[in-house]
Design a protein around this motif. Structure first.
Motif, mmCIF file in Angstrom:
data_model
loop_
_atom_site.group_PDB
_atom_site.id
_atom_site.type_symbol
_atom_site.label_atom_id
_atom_site.label_comp_id
_atom_site.label_asym_id
_atom_site.label_seq_id
_atom_site.Cartn_x
_atom_site.Cartn_y
_atom_site.Cartn_z
ATOM 1 N N SER A 52 49.941 18.116 24.708
ATOM 2 C CA SER A 52 49.948 18.440 23.288
ATOM 3 C C SER A 52 48.903 17.629 22.531
ATOM 4 N N LEU A 53 48.798 16.353 22.850
ATOM 5 C CA LEU A 53 47.822 15.491 22.189
ATOM 6 C C LEU A 53 46.388 15.850 22.578
ATOM 7 N N VAL A 54 46.178 16.234 23.828
ATOM 8 C CA VAL A 54 44.840 16.638 24.273
ATOM 9 C C VAL A 54 44.409 17.920 23.551
ATOM 10 N N ILE A 55 45.327 18.870 23.430
ATOM 11 C CA ILE A 55 45.012 20.099 22.695
ATOM 12 C C ILE A 55 44.746 19.766 21.226
ATOM 13 N N SER A 56 45.490 18.824 20.687
ATOM 14 C CA SER A 56 45.262 18.383 19.306
ATOM 15 C C SER A 56 43.863 17.804 19.151
ATOM 16 N N LEU A 57 43.431 17.025 20.119
ATOM 17 C CA LEU A 57 42.080 16.463 20.090
ATOM 18 C C LEU A 57 41.044 17.588 20.087
ATOM 19 N N TYR A 58 41.253 18.604 20.917
ATOM 20 C CA TYR A 58 40.370 19.766 20.958
ATOM 21 C C TYR A 58 40.324 20.455 19.596
ATOM 22 N N GLU A 59 41.485 20.642 18.985
ATOM 23 C CA GLU A 59 41.546 21.316 17.686
ATOM 24 C C GLU A 59 40.828 20.507 16.616
ATOM 25 N N VAL A 60 40.956 19.203 16.659
ATOM 26 C CA VAL A 60 40.250 18.343 15.708
ATOM 27 C C VAL A 60 38.741 18.474 15.906
ATOM 28 N N GLN A 61 38.308 18.543 17.155
ATOM 29 C CA GLN A 61 36.881 18.691 17.449
ATOM 30 C C GLN A 61 36.337 20.003 16.896
ATOM 31 N N ILE A 62 37.035 21.104 17.134
ATOM 32 C CA ILE A 62 36.512 22.387 16.654
ATOM 33 C C ILE A 62 36.591 22.479 15.137
ATOM 34 N N SER A 63 37.566 21.835 14.528
ATOM 35 C CA SER A 63 37.617 21.844 13.062
ATOM 36 C C SER A 63 36.465 21.030 12.490
ATOM 37 N N GLY A 64 36.095 19.941 13.158
ATOM 38 C CA GLY A 64 34.951 19.146 12.721
ATOM 39 C C GLY A 64 33.651 19.916 12.864
ATOM 40 N N GLN A 65 33.506 20.671 13.942
ATOM 41 C CA GLN A 65 32.307 21.486 14.147
ATOM 42 C C GLN A 65 32.189 22.558 13.066
#
Length: 131
Positions: A103-116
């Motif tokens: 769950s936390l790894v997917i959250s990290l991914y989501e934060v990355q794409i939101s930053g992009q």
């Protein structure tokens, strides 16, 4: 392992799920707003933003599923401890931790794409102000 070990995850998982739900609600409101804007004034940039937000919604739903599954396994682990099935309790608790990590790894991914996405939007804003 005692009953308190898996119980320690309860507040953390609950707060995490609350944060995920808030993110989900904010993005769904933004999608609805952009969708209405696109209906009023069709725009390719708005459609791209909506499609990008769709990817984020999918990621958040996966984060929620992994978090809820971790919570369920944590509760089942506590029940296994309660009925003196320590071997199964340990396995269930380990699985709960792995799902929480997922769950936390997917959250990290989501934060990355939101930053992009934000970087692209800021780049577009800079280009418009140069024109």
């Amino acid at each position: 392992m005692s009953l308190t070990t898996p119980a320690l995850l309860f507040p953390a998982i609950s707060l995490l799920l609350l944060a995920y739900t808030n993110r989900f609600l904010v993005i769904t409101q933004l999608i609805r707003s952009l969708y209405k804007q696109n209906d009023d004034n069709p725009n390719l940039d708005i459609r791209k933003q909506i499609l990008h937000l769709r990817v984020r919604i999918i990621a958040i739903r996966r984060m929620q599923v992994a978090g809820i599954s971790a919570f369920i396994l944590c509760v089942v682990s506590m029940f296994a401890i309660f009925i003196q099935q320590l071997y199964f309790a340990n396995i269930l608790f380990a699985a709960s931790l792995l799902l929480l990590l997922l769950s936390l790894v997917i959250s990290l991914y989501e934060v990355q794409i939101s930053g992009q996405a934000l970087q692209l939007q800021l780049k577009n804003l800079a280009q418009r102000s140069d024109d």
